[in-house]
Design a protein around this motif. Structure first.
Motif: not given
Lengths: 300, 187
Positions: B39, B51-52, B55, B58-59, B62-63, B66
């Protein structure tokens, strides 16, 4: 500064409306907006109880992250015609906030070192694998129709006609995904009564307030995003744009509760089948149809 | 100036969180320390106005973390994961390789003759990135996507220990199939 305060205020307001309506529908006890406020005050004043050998750091991070992510997702909704965070990838930002919630909810389940909470956390991730792809396809379909990932451009592209007309499947998949990531209604198995409240089972005091409020704000924010992506956002006659967006958001909240509370809680493994065999193909066909309309110049 | 400070702070944070992966004593903490590191990297990319990419980093991360956390905890000798553990194996060799690679990369980054920026950065970096990736390389991307998808399916088929004879019996006529999980649709 004012924009940030507005996001905070609208988020809390929508969350309170969602919680109050949900409570009224469930219990036939229509005390309106006072119910969530009373509950929040009580949770604020309650002392926190703890468990044996919790992973306190991860537990707190998980609980605090839920409302932060909820407000973060509302930051890209153009409430006053423009949003607090206007980027070139708003839709992916919204999606990212929702995916970060995977980590947050699992940590909230992991932290207390308790079996029911942990089971709830695992259920949340398992369910995430089911609703996530249809949700992503739904979001990207709206971006495809607008030719942009910016939320304001998506609203601008719906000047003539709302996207829900050509994207009904994506709209439904989006709302289902919202129920999923807020583990609410038919997809509330991660906090199910059969596992004594699951991820919520060991939460008390301010921790519980944080997760419950964050969840309500997330549901309100998802309704606002649904109105933005599929119901034309602030477009409408006579009234100002902000009023239209809020009216549409409230209607979406009403529709979500009306439909969601008529359905039983779905077991995660059953929902997995439905999601991968029915929802993913359906949302893919929806995206294909929109792509063909884009090529034919339908959206201008 | 502010950008430089932000980049430096996020960079230190990324390295520190990466280091924490090897010092914490629980698999859950190691996993989420690694996520914190990713992150921070996403934050660096965001500071650079991409930006793209930020994010999406991060997306995806994270998946991945997790889901990975669940499997890591599951495959541990102590599945509860709350008892002390360590991520260290072959400590000296790993440290030597790590230091060598870090030195090599740092030397490379600082001594390479980077080309000067030409023209002005695009206002919509997402669009620019899409053009760069998909504009002239669409065919490659489509082929790669199909190959990746085929790999996933092949991997799953090879990994599963149950075939159709286990489900439908020796004559393939057992209905309903014997599945450990009933599922939500008629089979």
């Amino acid at each position: 500064m004012g924009e940030a305060a507005l996001v905070l205020l609208v988020g809390l307001g929508l969350g309170a409306v969602f919680a109050a309506t949900d409570h009224a529908v469930l219990t036939a006890d229509a005390h309106g907006i006072g119910v969530p406020i009373r509950r929040a005050t009580r949770l604020l004043l309650t002392q926190r109880r703890t468990t044996l050998a919790p992973d306190r750091l991860l537990w707190r991070i998980g609980c605090v992250a839920v409302p932060l992510l909820a407000f973060g997702s509302l930051a890209v909704v153009p409430i006053t015609g423009s949003s607090l965070l206007s980027t070139t990838a708003d839709l992916v930002w919204f999606n990212t906030m929702e995916v970060l919630l995977w980590g947050a909810v699992w940590l909230a389940g992991w932290g207390p070192n308790a079996v029911h909470a942990l089971t709830g956390g695992y259920r949340f991730l398992a369910q995430g694998l089911a609703y996530e792809l249809p949700l992503m396809f739904a979001i990207i379909t709206a971006g495809l129709g607008a030719g942009s990932l910016n939320a304001e451009s998506v609203v601008a592209a719906q000047d003539g006609m709302w996207f829900v007309v050509t994207m009904p499947v994506a709209f439904a998949a989006f709302l289902l995904g919202a129920a999923g990531f807020a583990f609410w209604g038919p997809l509330s198995a991660p906090a199910g009564a059969d596992i004594a409240g699951g991820v919520m089972s060991e939460l008390s005091g301010v921790d519980r307030l944080s997760v419950e409020a964050g969840r309500a704000v997330f549901l309100g924010s998802a309704a606002a995003m649904a109105a933005t992506l599929f119901l034309g956002g602030g477009h409408g006659p006579w009234l100002p744009g902000t009023a239209w967006l809020l009216i549409k958001t409230l209607l979406v909240i009403g529709a979500m509760i009306l439909a969601g509370r008529r359905m039983p809680v779905v077991r995660p493994e059953r929902f997995m089948d439905v999601a991968w065999i029915v929802l993913i193909p359906a949302t893919l066909v929806q995206a294909l149809a929109v792509a063909l309309l884009v090529i034919s110049g339908y959206y201008g | 100036m502010l950008t430089d400070v932000t980049l430096a702070v996020l960079g230190v944070l990324a390295v520190a969180a990466g280091g924490a992966v090897f010092t914490v004593d629980s698999m859950a903490r190691a996993t989420y320390a690694l996520l914190a590191s990713f992150l921070a990297v996403a934050g660096i990319v965001l500071t650079l106005d991409l930006t793209y990419l930020a994010v999406v980093t991060a997306l995806m991360m994270t998946m991945e973390m997790a889901i990975m956390g669940v499997f890591m905890v599951m495959f541990m000798m102590n599945p509860g994961g709350l008892m002390p553990m360590t991520m260290m194996h072959n400590t000296r060799g790993a440290a030597a390789v790590g230091v060598a690679v870090f030195a090599l990369l740092t030397t490379g980054i600082w001594t390479i003759d980077w080309p000067d920026a030409r023209g002005r950065p695009s206002r919509d970096s997402t669009h620019q990135l899409a053009e760069a990736l998909m504009g002239s390389h669409m065919l490659v991307m489509v082929v790669v996507a199909a190959a990746l998808f085929a790999t996933i399916i092949a991997g799953t088929v090879l990994a599963t220990h149950r075939g159709r004879y286990d489900r439908f019996g020796p004559n393939l006529d057992a209905r309903p199939p014997r599945d450990p999980i009933p599922g939500g649709l008629p089979r």
